[in-house]
Design a protein around this motif. Structure first.
Motif, PDB file in Angstrom:
ATOM      1  N   ARG A 275       0.836  -1.213   0.000  1.00  0.00           N
ATOM      2  CA  ARG A 275       0.000   0.000   0.000  1.00  0.00           C
ATOM      3  C   ARG A 275       0.865   1.255   0.000  1.00  0.00           C
ATOM      4  O   ARG A 275       0.579   2.209  -0.732  1.00  0.00           O
ATOM      5  CB  ARG A 275      -0.919  -0.031   1.224  1.00  0.00           C
ATOM      6  CG  ARG A 275      -1.890   1.117   1.320  1.00  0.00           C
ATOM      7  CD  ARG A 275      -2.782   0.988   2.559  1.00  0.00           C
ATOM      8  NE  ARG A 275      -3.709  -0.138   2.446  1.00  0.00           N
ATOM      9  CZ  ARG A 275      -4.594  -0.442   3.394  1.00  0.00           C
ATOM     10  NH1 ARG A 275      -4.659   0.269   4.505  1.00  0.00           N
ATOM     11  NH2 ARG A 275      -5.407  -1.455   3.215  1.00  0.00           N
ATOM     12  N   TYR A 276       1.926   1.239   0.799  1.00  0.00           N
ATOM     13  CA  TYR A 276       2.825   2.403   0.848  1.00  0.00           C
ATOM     14  C   TYR A 276       3.537   2.606  -0.489  1.00  0.00           C
ATOM     15  O   TYR A 276       3.670   3.735  -0.971  1.00  0.00           O
ATOM     16  CB  TYR A 276       3.866   2.224   1.955  1.00  0.00           C
ATOM     17  CG  TYR A 276       3.301   2.251   3.357  1.00  0.00           C
ATOM     18  CD1 TYR A 276       2.114   2.919   3.648  1.00  0.00           C
ATOM     19  CD2 TYR A 276       3.958   1.593   4.404  1.00  0.00           C
ATOM     20  CE1 TYR A 276       1.602   2.933   4.937  1.00  0.00           C
ATOM     21  CE2 TYR A 276       3.444   1.612   5.692  1.00  0.00           C
ATOM     22  CZ  TYR A 276       2.270   2.280   5.944  1.00  0.00           C
ATOM     23  OH  TYR A 276       1.762   2.297   7.221  1.00  0.00           O
ATOM     24  N   GLY A 280       3.208   5.816  -3.087  1.00  0.00           N
ATOM     25  CA  GLY A 280       4.365   6.699  -3.153  1.00  0.00           C
ATOM     26  C   GLY A 280       4.858   7.166  -1.800  1.00  0.00           C
ATOM     27  O   GLY A 280       5.581   8.161  -1.710  1.00  0.00           O
ATOM     28  N   GLN A 281       4.508   6.423  -0.737  1.00  0.00           N
ATOM     29  CA  GLN A 281       4.923   6.793   0.614  1.00  0.00           C
ATOM     30  C   GLN A 281       6.249   6.098   0.935  1.00  0.00           C
ATOM     31  O   GLN A 281       6.310   5.119   1.671  1.00  0.00           O
ATOM     32  CB  GLN A 281       3.830   6.419   1.610  1.00  0.00           C
ATOM     33  CG  GLN A 281       2.514   7.162   1.372  1.00  0.00           C
ATOM     34  CD  GLN A 281       1.396   6.657   2.260  1.00  0.00           C
ATOM     35  OE1 GLN A 281       0.879   5.553   2.057  1.00  0.00           O
ATOM     36  NE2 GLN A 281       1.009   7.452   3.234  1.00  0.00           N
ATOM     37  N   VAL A 282       7.314   6.633   0.364  1.00  0.00           N
ATOM     38  CA  VAL A 282       8.617   5.986   0.404  1.00  0.00           C
ATOM     39  C   VAL A 282       9.152   5.860   1.828  1.00  0.00           C
ATOM     40  O   VAL A 282       9.669   4.817   2.228  1.00  0.00           O
ATOM     41  CB  VAL A 282       9.622   6.748  -0.479  1.00  0.00           C
ATOM     42  CG1 VAL A 282      10.998   6.081  -0.420  1.00  0.00           C
ATOM     43  CG2 VAL A 282       9.129   6.800  -1.912  1.00  0.00           C
ATOM     44  N   LEU A 283       9.064   6.927   2.608  1.00  0.00           N
ATOM     45  CA  LEU A 283       9.615   6.900   3.957  1.00  0.00           C
ATOM     46  C   LEU A 283       8.913   5.853   4.823  1.00  0.00           C
ATOM     47  O   LEU A 283       9.555   5.118   5.588  1.00  0.00           O
ATOM     48  CB  LEU A 283       9.512   8.284   4.598  1.00  0.00           C
ATOM     49  CG  LEU A 283      10.427   9.368   4.003  1.00  0.00           C
ATOM     50  CD1 LEU A 283      10.193  10.704   4.713  1.00  0.00           C
ATOM     51  CD2 LEU A 283      11.896   8.957   4.121  1.00  0.00           C
ATOM     52  N   LYS A 284       7.595   5.787   4.711  1.00  0.00           N
ATOM     53  CA  LYS A 284       6.849   4.789   5.470  1.00  0.00           C
ATOM     54  C   LYS A 284       7.243   3.377   5.028  1.00  0.00           C
ATOM     55  O   LYS A 284       7.343   2.455   5.854  1.00  0.00           O
ATOM     56  CB  LYS A 284       5.345   4.998   5.291  1.00  0.00           C
ATOM     57  CG  LYS A 284       4.781   6.180   6.061  1.00  0.00           C
ATOM     58  CD  LYS A 284       3.263   6.195   5.975  1.00  0.00           C
ATOM     59  CE  LYS A 284       2.679   7.306   6.850  1.00  0.00           C
ATOM     60  NZ  LYS A 284       1.193   7.319   6.802  1.00  0.00           N
ATOM     61  N   LYS A 287      10.665   2.538   6.498  1.00  0.00           N
ATOM     62  CA  LYS A 287      10.547   2.311   7.936  1.00  0.00           C
ATOM     63  C   LYS A 287       9.952   0.936   8.226  1.00  0.00           C
ATOM     64  O   LYS A 287      10.400   0.224   9.133  1.00  0.00           O
ATOM     65  CB  LYS A 287       9.689   3.405   8.561  1.00  0.00           C
ATOM     66  CG  LYS A 287       9.573   3.292  10.077  1.00  0.00           C
ATOM     67  CD  LYS A 287       8.752   4.441  10.650  1.00  0.00           C
ATOM     68  CE  LYS A 287       8.633   4.321  12.167  1.00  0.00           C
ATOM     69  NZ  LYS A 287       7.830   5.444  12.739  1.00  0.00           N
ATOM     70  N   LEU A 288       8.950   0.552   7.433  1.00  0.00           N
ATOM     71  CA  LEU A 288       8.316  -0.740   7.644  1.00  0.00           C
ATOM     72  C   LEU A 288       9.283  -1.879   7.328  1.00  0.00           C
ATOM     73  O   LEU A 288       9.349  -2.881   8.055  1.00  0.00           O
ATOM     74  CB  LEU A 288       7.067  -0.862   6.764  1.00  0.00           C
ATOM     75  CG  LEU A 288       6.263  -2.155   6.903  1.00  0.00           C
ATOM     76  CD1 LEU A 288       5.836  -2.379   8.350  1.00  0.00           C
ATOM     77  CD2 LEU A 288       5.041  -2.121   6.003  1.00  0.00           C
ATOM     78  N   VAL A 289      10.052  -1.740   6.254  1.00  0.00           N
ATOM     79  CA  VAL A 289      11.036  -2.768   5.899  1.00  0.00           C
ATOM     80  C   VAL A 289      12.084  -2.909   6.997  1.00  0.00           C
ATOM     81  O   VAL A 289      12.511  -4.012   7.328  1.00  0.00           O
ATOM     82  CB  VAL A 289      11.705  -2.429   4.554  1.00  0.00           C
ATOM     83  CG1 VAL A 289      12.900  -3.349   4.305  1.00  0.00           C
ATOM     84  CG2 VAL A 289      10.701  -2.546   3.422  1.00  0.00           C
TER      85      VAL A 289
END
Length: 313
Positions: A275-276, A280-284, A287-289
């Motif tokens: 979903r991120y 295009g929510q690269v920072l999220k 962080k999740l990875v």
């Protein structure tokens, strides 16, 4: 339609139905044609918007019972209505778009003894409109004789190659369900069969597995089976929490549950990651990875699926 006049059925076949006019007749006929057992068929119409009710009413057969729900409440609630009305020694669940193979119920009941509370046979798959059936489980994927709670939990995972035992369609001894007070959780619409069977096993049910397949699971393109979402996994985790709050598990089952919980969380993180990335929510995503590295490994799944499809063509 009045309750059946069958004196004492061996098996009550419970068929929850919603907008099933296109296929429910095959399900009912497969139950009525079972030889060597006395059968009643209980159809619970879950407020269908098509002609399902009319088709069931057309059966001039005292063994067919129709129960009409006042509002659509989902498969678990519908099954509860059918189970409450059942009078057979055993209760078999049959989805409205599936059917029994000839001799299925007699084959199962012949394997029962006084110690058995649940009878299970392998399922086979059949694409809608085709004649060929394919075994769902490969050789060795099901236990030889008995299904344990630990095995059930450890084989109900997401995003793995493990075949889910949640697709099994057991036949339950009605007396056991009544004595233990087991019912479907009516609010559960994802994995309702899994939780029902898990509760039975947690209550100490003995579930015997037979070798001969007798249940045909129909694969339809318009099936209501859902694509897994983050919200769905949250519901599963919440329902698992409810299950754990009601039962104290043995060590093997507890270990299996820990593994399932990690699997669900990893799957949820994977869906969040997708979903991120799409949003295009690269920072999220980064962080999740970092916090859940295992979730990124699941990105290989759609690639692998495409490669396998290409190899078959």
């Amino acid at each position: 339609m009045a309750l059946s006049d069958v004196t004492h059925p061996d098996v009550s076949v419970v068929i929850p139905a919603w907008n099933a006019a296109g296929f429910i007749q095959k399900a009912i006929d497969s139950a009525l044609s079972q030889e060597g057992v006395q059968v009643e068929v209980i159809v619970i119409d879950d407020a269908s918007e098509d002609h399902t009710v009319d088709i069931v009413k057309d059966y001039q057969n005292e063994r067919v019972v129709l129960i009409q729900a006042e509002e659509n409440s989902g498969p678990g609630a519908a099954r509860n209505l059918g189970f409450a009305a059942a009078r057979g020694d055993w209760i078999a669940v049959l989805d409205s778009d599936d059917y029994f193979l000839p001799g299925r119920l007699s084959n199962l009941l012949n394997k029962a003894d006084k110690t058995v509370d649940i009878l299970i046979d392998p399922v086979v798959e059949q694409p809608y409109g085709r004649k060929e059936c394919v075994p769902f489980f490969k050789q060795g994927e099901l236990p030889v004789d008995e299904l344990t709670l630990a095995h059930l939990i450890s084989t109900n995972l997401i995003f793995t190659h493990i075949k889910s035992t949640g697709y099994l369609k057991p036949v339950f001894r009605r007396r056991f369900l009544q004595e233990k007070g087991v019912t479907y959780w009516p609010e559960v619409r994802i994995g309702e069969d899994y939780y029902f069977l898990a509760v039975c096993l947690a209550h100490g049910a003995k579930a015997k597995i037979t070798e001969k397949a007798g249940y045909v699971y129909t694969i339809r393109s318009e099936s209501i089976s859902r694509i897994m979402r983050v919200e769905d996994i949250n519901i599963l985790l919440a329902n698992d929490g409810r299950f754990l709050s009601e039962f104290t598990l043995g060590q093997e089952s507890s270990n299996a549950q820990d593994f399932r919980t990690r699997n669900l969380i990893r799957g949820r993180d994977f869906l969040k990651l997708v979903r991120y990335i799409k949003g295009g929510q690269v920072l999220k995503a980064f962080k999740l990875v970092f916090n859940s590295p295992g979730s990124s490994l699941l990105l290989w799944l759609p690639v692998r699926k495409r490669l396998l499809a290409a190899c078959r063509t």
